[in-house]
Every structure is written in structure tokens, then in C-alpha cells.
Write a protein that holds these residues in place. Structure first.
Motif, PDB file in Angstrom:
ATOM      1  N   THR A  73      42.013  -0.677  81.196  1.00  0.00           N
ATOM      2  CA  THR A  73      42.304  -0.449  79.786  1.00  0.00           C
ATOM      3  C   THR A  73      41.470   0.720  79.274  1.00  0.00           C
ATOM      4  O   THR A  73      40.386   1.011  79.789  1.00  0.00           O
ATOM      5  N   ASN A  74      41.984   1.367  78.249  1.00  0.00           N
ATOM      6  CA  ASN A  74      41.270   2.466  77.614  1.00  0.00           C
ATOM      7  C   ASN A  74      41.459   2.341  76.110  1.00  0.00           C
ATOM      8  O   ASN A  74      42.508   2.693  75.575  1.00  0.00           O
ATOM      9  N   GLY A  75      40.456   1.786  75.449  1.00  0.00           N
ATOM     10  CA  GLY A  75      40.524   1.623  74.000  1.00  0.00           C
ATOM     11  C   GLY A  75      39.937   0.322  73.499  1.00  0.00           C
ATOM     12  O   GLY A  75      39.548   0.219  72.326  1.00  0.00           O
ATOM     13  N   MET A  76      39.834  -0.680  74.344  1.00  0.00           N
ATOM     14  CA  MET A  76      39.266  -1.959  73.921  1.00  0.00           C
ATOM     15  C   MET A  76      37.834  -1.787  73.427  1.00  0.00           C
ATOM     16  O   MET A  76      37.411  -2.431  72.463  1.00  0.00           O
ATOM     17  N   SER A  77      37.087  -0.900  74.066  1.00  0.00           N
ATOM     18  CA  SER A  77      35.672  -0.742  73.731  1.00  0.00           C
ATOM     19  C   SER A  77      35.428   0.071  72.465  1.00  0.00           C
ATOM     20  O   SER A  77      34.273   0.241  72.058  1.00  0.00           O
ATOM     21  N   GLU A  78      36.486   0.591  71.848  1.00  0.00           N
ATOM     22  CA  GLU A  78      36.305   1.320  70.588  1.00  0.00           C
ATOM     23  C   GLU A  78      35.640   0.452  69.525  1.00  0.00           C
ATOM     24  O   GLU A  78      34.964   0.946  68.624  1.00  0.00           O
ATOM     25  N   GLN A  79      35.848  -0.853  69.633  1.00  0.00           N
ATOM     26  CA  GLN A  79      35.332  -1.782  68.630  1.00  0.00           C
ATOM     27  C   GLN A  79      34.430  -2.801  69.310  1.00  0.00           C
ATOM     28  O   GLN A  79      34.730  -3.282  70.407  1.00  0.00           O
ATOM     29  N   ARG A  80      33.319  -3.112  68.690  1.00  0.00           N
ATOM     30  CA  ARG A  80      32.453  -4.161  69.206  1.00  0.00           C
ATOM     31  C   ARG A  80      33.123  -5.520  69.054  1.00  0.00           C
ATOM     32  O   ARG A  80      33.710  -5.820  68.016  1.00  0.00           O
ATOM     33  N   MET A  81      33.010  -6.342  70.066  1.00  0.00           N
ATOM     34  CA  MET A  81      33.545  -7.694  69.974  1.00  0.00           C
ATOM     35  C   MET A  81      32.678  -8.523  69.033  1.00  0.00           C
ATOM     36  O   MET A  81      31.448  -8.378  69.018  1.00  0.00           O
ATOM     37  N   PRO A  82      33.284  -9.391  68.247  1.00  0.00           N
ATOM     38  CA  PRO A  82      32.501 -10.172  67.278  1.00  0.00           C
ATOM     39  C   PRO A  82      31.792 -11.359  67.929  1.00  0.00           C
ATOM     40  O   PRO A  82      32.302 -11.973  68.861  1.00  0.00           O
ATOM     41  N   GLY A  83      30.584 -11.635  67.442  1.00  0.00           N
ATOM     42  CA  GLY A  83      29.888 -12.853  67.834  1.00  0.00           C
ATOM     43  C   GLY A  83      29.242 -12.837  69.198  1.00  0.00           C
ATOM     44  O   GLY A  83      28.914 -13.905  69.734  1.00  0.00           O
ATOM     45  N   VAL A  84      29.035 -11.664  69.789  1.00  0.00           N
ATOM     46  CA  VAL A  84      28.431 -11.608  71.125  1.00  0.00           C
ATOM     47  C   VAL A  84      27.018 -12.179  71.074  1.00  0.00           C
ATOM     48  O   VAL A  84      26.234 -11.857  70.181  1.00  0.00           O
ATOM     49  N   ARG A  85      26.676 -13.021  72.067  1.00  0.00           N
ATOM     50  CA  ARG A  85      25.380 -13.705  72.075  1.00  0.00           C
ATOM     51  C   ARG A  85      24.485 -13.172  73.187  1.00  0.00           C
ATOM     52  O   ARG A  85      24.945 -12.707  74.214  1.00  0.00           O
ATOM     53  N   GLY A  86      23.188 -13.310  72.955  1.00  0.00           N
ATOM     54  CA  GLY A  86      22.214 -13.001  73.987  1.00  0.00           C
ATOM     55  C   GLY A  86      22.236 -11.544  74.399  1.00  0.00           C
ATOM     56  O   GLY A  86      22.383 -10.639  73.579  1.00  0.00           O
ATOM     57  N   ASP A  87      22.100 -11.345  75.722  1.00  0.00           N
ATOM     58  CA  ASP A  87      22.058  -9.990  76.267  1.00  0.00           C
ATOM     59  C   ASP A  87      23.433  -9.477  76.675  1.00  0.00           C
ATOM     60  O   ASP A  87      23.530  -8.412  77.298  1.00  0.00           O
ATOM     61  N   ALA A  88      24.486 -10.216  76.363  1.00  0.00           N
ATOM     62  CA  ALA A  88      25.840  -9.789  76.753  1.00  0.00           C
ATOM     63  C   ALA A  88      26.199  -8.475  76.055  1.00  0.00           C
ATOM     64  O   ALA A  88      25.741  -8.182  74.944  1.00  0.00           O
ATOM     65  N   LYS A  89      27.022  -7.685  76.720  1.00  0.00           N
ATOM     66  CA  LYS A  89      27.419  -6.396  76.171  1.00  0.00           C
ATOM     67  C   LYS A  89      28.495  -6.574  75.106  1.00  0.00           C
ATOM     68  O   LYS A  89      29.384  -7.415  75.238  1.00  0.00           O
ATOM     69  N   ARG A  90      28.399  -5.765  74.069  1.00  0.00           N
ATOM     70  CA  ARG A  90      29.270  -5.931  72.907  1.00  0.00           C
ATOM     71  C   ARG A  90      30.586  -5.181  73.026  1.00  0.00           C
ATOM     72  O   ARG A  90      31.481  -5.374  72.206  1.00  0.00           O
ATOM     73  N   ARG A  91      30.685  -4.303  74.030  1.00  0.00           N
ATOM     74  CA  ARG A  91      31.922  -3.540  74.235  1.00  0.00           C
ATOM     75  C   ARG A  91      32.391  -3.738  75.663  1.00  0.00           C
ATOM     76  O   ARG A  91      31.587  -3.759  76.602  1.00  0.00           O
ATOM     77  N   VAL A  92      33.720  -3.827  75.824  1.00  0.00           N
ATOM     78  CA  VAL A  92      34.299  -4.166  77.126  1.00  0.00           C
ATOM     79  C   VAL A  92      35.570  -3.364  77.353  1.00  0.00           C
ATOM     80  O   VAL A  92      36.303  -3.049  76.408  1.00  0.00           O
ATOM     81  N   GLU A  93      35.832  -3.020  78.616  1.00  0.00           N
ATOM     82  CA  GLU A  93      37.154  -2.604  79.076  1.00  0.00           C
ATOM     83  C   GLU A  93      37.522  -3.525  80.241  1.00  0.00           C
ATOM     84  O   GLU A  93      36.642  -4.018  80.963  1.00  0.00           O
ATOM     85  N   LEU A  94      38.817  -3.775  80.406  1.00  0.00           N
ATOM     86  CA  LEU A  94      39.291  -4.712  81.419  1.00  0.00           C
ATOM     87  C   LEU A  94      39.914  -3.987  82.604  1.00  0.00           C
ATOM     88  O   LEU A  94      40.561  -2.947  82.454  1.00  0.00           O
ATOM     89  N   MET A  95      39.748  -4.581  83.781  1.00  0.00           N
ATOM     90  CA  MET A  95      40.255  -4.035  85.039  1.00  0.00           C
ATOM     91  C   MET A  95      40.999  -5.142  85.773  1.00  0.00           C
ATOM     92  O   MET A  95      40.550  -6.286  85.822  1.00  0.00           O
ATOM     93  N   TRP A  96      42.151  -4.781  86.362  1.00  0.00           N
ATOM     94  CA  TRP A  96      42.945  -5.768  87.112  1.00  0.00           C
ATOM     95  C   TRP A  96      43.493  -5.073  88.352  1.00  0.00           C
ATOM     96  O   TRP A  96      44.110  -4.007  88.254  1.00  0.00           O
ATOM     97  N   TYR A  97      43.250  -5.682  89.510  1.00  0.00           N
ATOM     98  CA  TYR A  97      43.773  -5.166  90.771  1.00  0.00           C
ATOM     99  C   TYR A  97      45.124  -5.817  91.051  1.00  0.00           C
ATOM    100  O   TYR A  97      45.202  -7.044  91.195  1.00  0.00           O
ATOM    101  N   VAL A  98      46.170  -5.015  91.143  1.00  0.00           N
ATOM    102  CA  VAL A  98      47.514  -5.571  91.292  1.00  0.00           C
ATOM    103  C   VAL A  98      48.289  -4.773  92.346  1.00  0.00           C
ATOM    104  O   VAL A  98      47.939  -3.635  92.682  1.00  0.00           O
TER     105      VAL A  98
END
Length: 213
Positions: A73-98
Motif C-alpha cells: 500500500t502507498n498512502g495508509m501512513s499519511e495519517q497516524r492511526m488513532p489510539g496507538v499504545r506503548g512503543d508501537a509505531k503510529r504509521r503503517v503500510e501493508l504488504m501482502w505476498y500473493v
């Protein structure tokens, strides 16, 4: 300039800056994976494109071939995910092997990428998304499980991505069975990861895979 930076630090971006960041991410992807064979563009306001990079998953030192695609994906990380706890990263992109970037696979990947902002939640290593029915044709599995990349180039992408000082997590998408989900709930993630190793879990999503539990 200050207003653009303030918006970036708060988790939102202006269109022109978002376009710059989009190209920066794509350049990082291409530096490790080459040019995408396909790019599936998104017309929604929260634009999340999907790039499909061809790959032979058999290491160069081994014979044979196992061709498929790395979807990113390209664009999910434009926005911080809400409610992230602890040391988890607030921005993410997803990868799928198909094996192929089919419409149902791409639709599910884009839906997952939008889900944290729809349900006010966040994704991290080991998180699951359970569905009432199988999301992809040919499988009985109904639960998405997020892990982190173990293949060298994909790990490099995860180590390089950053927005406004926030590191961006790359999470791989996996589908698991009811029995495997029950094992994770009962005993934790590590015993299930051991099962993946013991069964030579294929990197490319196989809808016909049998449950390991």
C-alpha cells in the motif's frame, strides 16, 4: 511552510505535501523491489494506492522458481492511526505476498488499510481482524493476522520509511484458520509462529493451505 509542517506533525498533510511523500515512499519501494508491474490507483479522498512488484520467491542460490507479487500500500501512513499504545509505531503500510494481484485481493488490502481510520483503532505486530466469512475466494480462513517482514529487501523498506520523524511500520498480511486463531488466543503468538516454521509456511498466500492446528 510552517503551516504545512504543523499539519504534518499533527498527522494530516496538504495535498501537495502528500504527493511529495507518496513519491518518496514509492522511490524507497522501487530502490528495493524495482519498478512495480502494476499500480492500482485509488480515487477516494484518503488515497491508498496498491503497487504490485513481481518477485521470484526462490532465493538466487536455489534452483527452481516460485513467482508471485509483493503488494504494497502507498498512502495508509499519511495519517497516524488513532489510539496507538506503548512503543508501537503510529504509521503503517501493508504488504501482502500473493500469486496474482486479483481484484478481491486488492480490494481486501485497501479495505484493511482504511480500517483503522474507520473503526478508530490501530494495527501492530500480532494484531488480528476477524471476519464473518472468508474474504477471498478459495479459502475457508476468515481472520487476517499481521506480522512483520522477514525477507531482506522488505525489512530494508521497513527500516527506511519515515514521516515527520515517525517511523513507518510495514506489516505483512496473512490469513489464518479458526483453529489457529484459537491457539493464539489460548497460548499466545509464539507457539503459532513455531508452527509456521515447522510447516514451512509458504511466503505466497495459498488459499488452499490446510490449517496447521
Amino acid at each position: 511552510m510552517f503551516s504545512r509542517l504543523a499539519k504534518l506533525m499533527s498527522g494530516s498533510t496538504e495535498p501537495s505535501l502528500a504527493a511529495d511523500l507518496y513519491q518518496q515512499r514509492l522511490a524507497i519501494y522501487e530502490s528495493e523491489l524495482g519498478e512495480p508491474e502494476h499500480s492500482f490507483t485509488d480515487s477516494a479522498e484518503r488515497r491508498i494506492d496498491i503497487h504490485a512488484f513481481g518477485r521470484d520467491f526462490v532465493p538466487a542460490c536455489q534452483e527452481g522458481s516460485d513467482e508471485g507479487y509483493v503488494l504494497l500500500t502507498n498512502g495508509m501512513s499519511e495519517q497516524r492511526m488513532p489510539g496507538v499504545r506503548g512503543d508501537a509505531k503510529r504509521r503503517v503500510e501493508l504488504m501482502w505476498y500473493v500469486r496474482e494481484p486479483t481484484p478481491d485481493v486488492c480490494d481486501n488490502l485497501r479495505w484493511l488499510a482504511n480500517l483503522p481510520f474507520i473503526d478508530t483503532t490501530w494495527f501492530g505486530f500480532g494484531h488480528r481482524v476477524a471476519l464473518p466469512r472468508p474474504p477471498v475466494a478459495g479459502t475457508d480462513f476468515q481472520t487476517f493476522l499481521f506480522l512483520t517482514p522477514i525477507i531482506g529487501p522488505d525489512k530494508c523498506i521497513a527500516e527506511t520509511l519515515e514521516i515527520a520523524g515517525d517511523p513507518v511500520e510495514i506489516l505483512t498480511v496473512n490469513l489464518i484458520s479458526h483453529q489457529e486463531l484459537a491457539l493464539i488466543k489460548r497460548r499466545g503468538l509464539d507457539p503459532f509462529l513455531d508452527l509456521l516454521d515447522e510447516n514451512d509456511y509458504p511466503p505466497i498466500f495459498d488459499p488452499a493451505r490446510k490449517s496447521y492446528v
